[in-house]
Design an enzyme around this catalytic site. Structure first.
Site, mmCIF file in Angstrom:
data_model
loop_
_atom_site.group_PDB
_atom_site.id
_atom_site.type_symbol
_atom_site.label_atom_id
_atom_site.label_comp_id
_atom_site.label_asym_id
_atom_site.label_seq_id
_atom_site.Cartn_x
_atom_site.Cartn_y
_atom_site.Cartn_z
ATOM 1 N N ASP A 158 0.815 -1.154 0.170
ATOM 2 C CA ASP A 158 0.068 -0.055 0.141
ATOM 3 C C ASP A 158 0.882 1.154 -0.028
ATOM 4 O OD1 ASP A 158 -2.855 1.267 0.807
ATOM 5 O OD2 ASP A 158 -1.285 2.182 1.831
ATOM 6 N N TYR A 161 3.309 9.729 -0.386
ATOM 7 C CA TYR A 161 4.252 9.213 0.480
ATOM 8 C C TYR A 161 5.703 9.160 -0.378
ATOM 9 C CZ TYR A 161 0.454 6.234 2.438
ATOM 10 O OH TYR A 161 -0.454 5.982 3.038
ATOM 11 N N LYS A 176 -2.741 5.948 -4.198
ATOM 12 C CA LYS A 176 -3.927 7.047 -4.048
ATOM 13 C C LYS A 176 -3.312 8.261 -4.566
ATOM 14 C CE LYS A 176 -3.594 4.622 0.577
ATOM 15 N NZ LYS A 176 -2.158 4.525 1.138
ATOM 16 N N HIS A 226 -7.578 9.600 -1.651
ATOM 17 C CA HIS A 226 -6.716 9.692 -0.380
ATOM 18 C C HIS A 226 -7.612 10.283 0.989
ATOM 19 C CE1 HIS A 226 -2.141 9.240 1.229
ATOM 20 N NE2 HIS A 226 -3.367 8.924 2.219
ATOM 21 N N LEU A 243 -1.467 -0.600 13.955
ATOM 22 C CA LEU A 243 -0.949 -0.799 15.210
ATOM 23 C C LEU A 243 -0.560 0.787 16.111
ATOM 24 C CD1 LEU A 243 2.451 -2.635 13.904
ATOM 25 C CD2 LEU A 243 0.150 -3.565 15.005
ATOM 26 N N ILE A 292 -2.821 -3.072 7.163
ATOM 27 C CA ILE A 292 -1.352 -2.924 6.490
ATOM 28 C C ILE A 292 -0.417 -2.192 7.402
ATOM 29 C CG2 ILE A 292 -2.304 -2.571 3.973
ATOM 30 C CD1 ILE A 292 -2.610 0.389 4.504
ATOM 31 N N LYS A 328 2.960 -1.109 8.813
ATOM 32 C CA LYS A 328 4.140 -0.361 8.413
ATOM 33 C C LYS A 328 5.403 -0.935 9.314
ATOM 34 C CE LYS A 328 7.336 2.970 8.687
ATOM 35 N NZ LYS A 328 8.018 3.539 10.171
ATOM 36 N N SER A 329 6.486 -1.196 8.927
ATOM 37 C CA SER A 329 7.762 -1.378 9.675
ATOM 38 C C SER A 329 8.696 -1.311 8.660
ATOM 39 C CB SER A 329 7.729 -2.530 10.057
ATOM 40 O OG SER A 329 8.971 -2.690 11.031
ATOM 41 N N ARG A 345 10.366 -7.364 12.524
ATOM 42 C CA ARG A 345 8.977 -6.677 12.684
ATOM 43 C C ARG A 345 8.264 -6.802 11.262
ATOM 44 N NH1 ARG A 345 9.920 -0.895 15.648
ATOM 45 N NH2 ARG A 345 10.315 -1.537 17.881
ATOM 46 N N ASN A 351 5.067 -9.444 11.841
ATOM 47 C CA ASN A 351 3.858 -8.911 11.614
ATOM 48 C C ASN A 351 2.861 -9.754 10.638
ATOM 49 O OD1 ASN A 351 4.248 -6.724 13.174
ATOM 50 N ND2 ASN A 351 4.805 -5.134 11.488
HETATM 51 P P1 A2P Z 1 9.562 0.604 12.740
HETATM 52 O O1 A2P Z 1 9.047 0.964 11.497
HETATM 53 O O2 A2P Z 1 10.731 1.635 12.989
HETATM 54 O O3 A2P Z 1 9.978 -0.769 12.837
HETATM 55 P P2 A2P Z 1 1.315 1.680 12.125
HETATM 56 O O4 A2P Z 1 1.609 0.599 10.995
HETATM 57 O O5 A2P Z 1 0.232 1.615 12.878
HETATM 58 O O6 A2P Z 1 1.425 3.169 11.711
HETATM 59 O O7 A2P Z 1 2.650 1.557 12.837
HETATM 60 C C1 A2P Z 1 3.975 1.773 12.465
HETATM 61 C C2 A2P Z 1 4.894 1.753 13.623
HETATM 62 O O8 A2P Z 1 4.913 0.777 14.668
HETATM 63 C C3 A2P Z 1 6.145 2.045 13.111
HETATM 64 O O9 A2P Z 1 7.043 3.216 13.967
HETATM 65 C C4 A2P Z 1 6.991 0.761 13.389
HETATM 66 O O10 A2P Z 1 8.335 1.097 13.880
HETATM 67 C C5 A2P Z 1 6.174 0.389 14.714
HETATM 68 N N1 A2P Z 1 5.951 -1.351 14.479
HETATM 69 C C6 A2P Z 1 5.668 -1.886 13.512
HETATM 70 N N2 A2P Z 1 5.731 -3.180 13.747
HETATM 71 C C7 A2P Z 1 5.897 -3.274 15.167
HETATM 72 C C8 A2P Z 1 5.956 -4.361 16.015
HETATM 73 N N3 A2P Z 1 5.807 -5.558 15.585
HETATM 74 N N4 A2P Z 1 6.467 -4.148 17.129
HETATM 75 C C9 A2P Z 1 6.410 -3.090 17.729
HETATM 76 N N5 A2P Z 1 6.494 -1.812 16.786
HETATM 77 C C10 A2P Z 1 6.243 -1.997 15.593
#
Ligand code: A2P
Length: 272
Positions: free
Chosen positions: A43, A48, A73, A106, A188, A227, A229-230, A235, A239
Site C-alpha cells: 500500500d 508518500y 492513492k 486519499h 498498530l 497494512i 508499516k515497519s 518486525r 507482523n
Molecule cells: P519501525 O518501522 O521502526 O519498525 P502503524 O502501522 O500503526 O502506523 O505502526 C507503525 C509503527 O509501529 C512504526 O513506527 C513501526 O516501527 C512500529 N512497529 C511496526 N511493527 C511493530 C512491531 N511488531 N512491534 C513494535 N513496533 C512495531
C-alpha cells in the site's frame, strides 16, 4: 495468507505492507524484505513519495505480477476529473506498472467539494480496465452517503484510521452494510504507546505472542484488511506471522474496551 473478496469479485490479501513515512530508497529495501517474508499486497500513495521505490522492489522481486496486489492513492491537490486522470497516469509511470490493483481517493477533502467528480474519473479508469478495483480512504458516513448517491460503482474499499483506541464500530458497520471492505491504516496505532498498553501485553503473554501480533490478529478476526508499516526486518516478518493462533471471545471483548475514539491523524471532516 487469508484473502477477502471485494464487491466486484476481485480478491485482496487481508494483510498487506504499508509504506507511509518510508523514504523512497528505504521503501525499496523494506518492500523487498516484505515480499521475501511472504507479503503480496503493498500500500503506497502519491503523497508518500515512494511509488518509484515500491515499483523497483516489485519488479526486482521476480514475483509474477498477478500474484501481487498494489494500491496507490490520489492526493488532495489532484481532485477533479481531468486532474485525477493525469494523476493516475503519473502514479503508474512512477510505479512502472500497466494495470493497478486498487486506486483510492486519499481524503474526501470536503471543503474542496470535488470528490464526486474525482470519483467519476476513477469510474472511467475502472471501466477502461486500467485498475482492477477503485475505492476511497478516510471517507465518513456523511461523505460516503453523498458519494453513493452519485456513484455508478460502489467503492470496493474504505481505508480509514483504525486501531484498538479508535475502533470505528459505526463506520465499519456502515461500510459492511454497503458492501465496502474496511481497511485499517495505522493498524498498530503507530506502535509505541498503544503496544505498551497492559491489556495488550497481558493478552500477548497469554498467547506467547507480541502485542503487535495480538493487535493484528484482532483486526483479522474483525474482518478488517490491515497494512502494518515497519522498516525493521524482524518486525516485518513478525507482523505477517498472525495466521496460526486465535484470540478468544474474552480477548476480543477486552481489546474492544480500549476504544477511546482516539484519533492520531487528521479529522477527515475538515482535512484537505
Ligand atoms: P519501525 O518501522 O521502526 O519498525 P502503524 O502501522 O500503526 O502506523 O505502526 C507503525 C509503527 O509501529 C512504526 O513506527 C513501526 O516501527 C512500529 N512497529 C511496526 N511493527 C511493530 C512491531 N511488531 N512491534 C513494535 N513496533 C512495531
Amino acid at each position: 495468507m487469508n484473502t477477502i473478496t471485494l464487491n466486484n469479485g476481485v480478491t485482496m490479501p487481508q494483510l498487506g505492507f504499508g509504506v507511509w513515512q518510508v523514504a523512497d530508497d528505504e521503501a525499496e529495501s523494506a518492500v523487498a524484505t516484505a515480499l521475501s517474508a511472504g507479503y503480496r499486497s503493498i500500500d503506497t500513495a502519491k503523497l508518500y513519495h515512494n511509488e518509484a521505490g515500491v515499483g523497483r522492489a516489485v519488479r526486482e522481486s521476480g514475483i509474477a505480477r498477478d500474484e501481487l496486489f498494489i494500491t496507490t492513492k490520489l492526493w488532495n491537490d489532484e481532485h477533479g476529473y481531468d486532474s485525477a486522470l493525469r494523476a493516475f497516469d503519473a502514479s503508474m509511470e512512477r510505479l512502472g506498472l500497466d494495470v493497478l490493483d486498487l486506486y483510492l481517493i486519499h481524503w474526501p477533502a470536503p471543503a474542496q467539494d470535488k470528490y464526486v467528480e474525482t470519483w467519476k474519473a476513477l469510474e472511467k479508469l475502472y471501466a477502461d480496465g486500467r485498475v482492477r478495483a477503485i475505492g476511497v480512504s478516510n471517507f465518513t458516513v456523511q461523505t460516503l452517503d453523498r458519494l453513493l448517491d452519485k456513484a455508478d460503482v460502489v467503492p470496493a474499499v474504505n481505508q480509514i484510521e483504525l486501531h484498538p483506541q479508535l475502533a470505528q464500530d459505526a463506520l465499519r458497520a456502515y461500510d459492511s452494510a454497503h458492501g465496502i471492505a474496511t481497511e485499517a491504516w495505522s493498524p498498530l496505532g503507530q506502535g509505541k504507546g498503544l503496544l505498551d498498553e497492559p491489556v495488550l501485553t497481558r493478552i500477548a503473554a497469554k498467547h506467547d505472542r507480541t502485542p503487535a501480533q495480538v493487535v493484528l490478529r484482532w483486526h483479522i478476526q474483525l474482518g478488517n484488511v490491515v497494512i502494518p508499516k515497519s522498516v525493521t526486518p524482524e518486525r516485518i516478518r513478525q507482523n505477517i506471522d498472525v495466521f496460526d493462533f486465535q484470540l478468544d471471545p474474552a480477548d476480543m471483548t477486552e481489546i474492544a474496551s480500549m476504544d477511546a475514539g482516539r484519533r492520531l491523524g487528521p479529522d477527515p471532516a475538515t482535512f484537505g
